[in-house]
Design a protein around this motif. Sequence first.
Motif, short mmCIF file in Angstrom:
data_model
loop_
_atom_site.label_atom_id
_atom_site.label_comp_id
_atom_site.label_asym_id
_atom_site.label_seq_id
_atom_site.Cartn_x
_atom_site.Cartn_y
_atom_site.Cartn_z
N CYS A 52 -2.12 3.91 -3.17
CA CYS A 52 -2.46 4.48 -1.87
C CYS A 52 -1.33 5.40 -1.43
CB CYS A 52 -2.64 3.39 -0.81
SG CYS A 52 -4.16 2.43 -0.97
N LEU A 53 -1.62 6.27 -0.47
CA LEU A 53 -0.57 7.12 0.08
C LEU A 53 0.24 6.38 1.13
CD1 LEU A 53 -2.41 10.55 0.52
CD2 LEU A 53 -0.82 9.87 -1.28
N LYS A 54 -0.37 5.40 1.79
CA LYS A 54 0.32 4.60 2.80
C LYS A 54 -0.40 3.27 2.92
CE LYS A 54 -0.38 5.26 7.12
NZ LYS A 54 -0.48 5.78 8.51
N ARG A 55 0.26 2.32 3.56
CA ARG A 55 -0.35 1.01 3.76
C ARG A 55 -0.84 0.91 5.20
NH1 ARG A 55 -0.79 -3.78 1.31
NH2 ARG A 55 0.50 -3.08 -0.44
N CYS A 56 -2.11 0.60 5.39
CA CYS A 56 -2.66 0.45 6.73
C CYS A 56 -2.08 -0.81 7.38
CB CYS A 56 -4.18 0.36 6.67
SG CYS A 56 -4.95 1.87 6.01
N SER A 57 -2.08 -0.84 8.69
CA SER A 57 -1.39 -1.91 9.42
C SER A 57 -2.01 -3.28 9.20
CB SER A 57 -1.37 -1.59 10.92
OG SER A 57 -2.69 -1.59 11.45
#
Length: 414
Positions: A52-57
């Motif tokens: 992923c490009l970022k981790r969701c909260s």
Amino acid sequence: MKKKVQRLRPLFRQYVFPCSGTEVAKIQRRAVSTDQPLHAHEASLYVHWPYCLKRCSYCNFNKYIPRSVNHVLMTECLQKETRTLLQLSQVSKITSVFFGGGTPSLAQPSTIAALIGTVSKHAQLSADAEVTLEVNPTPAGKARLRDFVAAGINRFSIGTQSLCDASLRVLGRDHNALQALQTLSEARTLCPGRVSVDVMFGLPGQSVESWESELEEVLSVCDDHVSLYQLTLERGTSLFRQVKLGELSVPSDDITATMYRSARKRLEKAGFLQYEVSNFAKDNAVSAHNIGYWKAQQYIGIGPGAHSRFVPLALGGVHREARTQTLEPDVWMWELGLSRISHQHWKMFSPEANLQDILGMCSDVEELQKKGLLILDERGLRCSWDGMALLDSILPVLLLSLETLFHMAQCRCD
């Protein structure tokens, strides 16, 4: 039917196919559960893309945020694992394919095409078989939809999650409501009648009224399939910590129950049939892949952390087995056998010293090479097939050698 599930060690520490009958006879077997299925030569296929490009909260899924992705190596590893598991299971027909993650829409369309091609080469995959790709509705995701269709995708599952920008920010999503709507529109144009919308309820700041209003908007733009997910606060996530510290609050259980009942009623009124706890479809647009799970059909999982349940007929198996892959992508690729450490990949970790200089001077590595268990050449570092059978003993030697060498280098720098 009684079912017993046992977590197994990584697949490629147990099953290696050079592929002679003698070697196959030596492979360890660990039967796990149930009776042989009626359609032992059929299975669905799940492909896990871990990046992923970022981790969701709110997310605690098996995903990784890399500095870079070696798409060529990932493609080769996924293809290798697909071939091996099809051979192990002797499955001759794949009924559906699902690319999940992670964010599989970050994979290159060429990777998707290569995997579909590998499946078609080694098993029957009918032209109308359901082939689904999960999509993150960012501008980049939208821009690649047409290429994914050309690669063989014929169904999209759009991770909209919410059409409220405030909620999307709380969830840590990297898209906004307008971008989600634009992605949905493009997906419906490309795959009419085969687009699913993911939407969440029970979000911080969400009321029954705001949820009902949002669901109405979802229904105005969705195709024929909706997946409803209640927010679950998972330990270790940033959203869990925010709620625990009182920085955010989520609706009570009574309110979320009301949200769910309201959604079911509204979806039924709109002509949707609930065929799973979270999934609703109209015009017979149920997900064939989802149905396969609920009917306890065989499924093959490839990629880091993927789970499988099938009968290993190639080993004379008569019972279905369950297995879970290695979670970490780099370790998974290493254990795959085809997952050599290339010199280019090594430079990402140690640009100062090349792989040959670091490991070429190690006596343990030299001994493993003499025994034909390890190969270090211009292509990089990798196990031989014989070495793969002894991977449990080789890995600690390599890790200890690397740790020692890096410690010596650090001491010299200090």
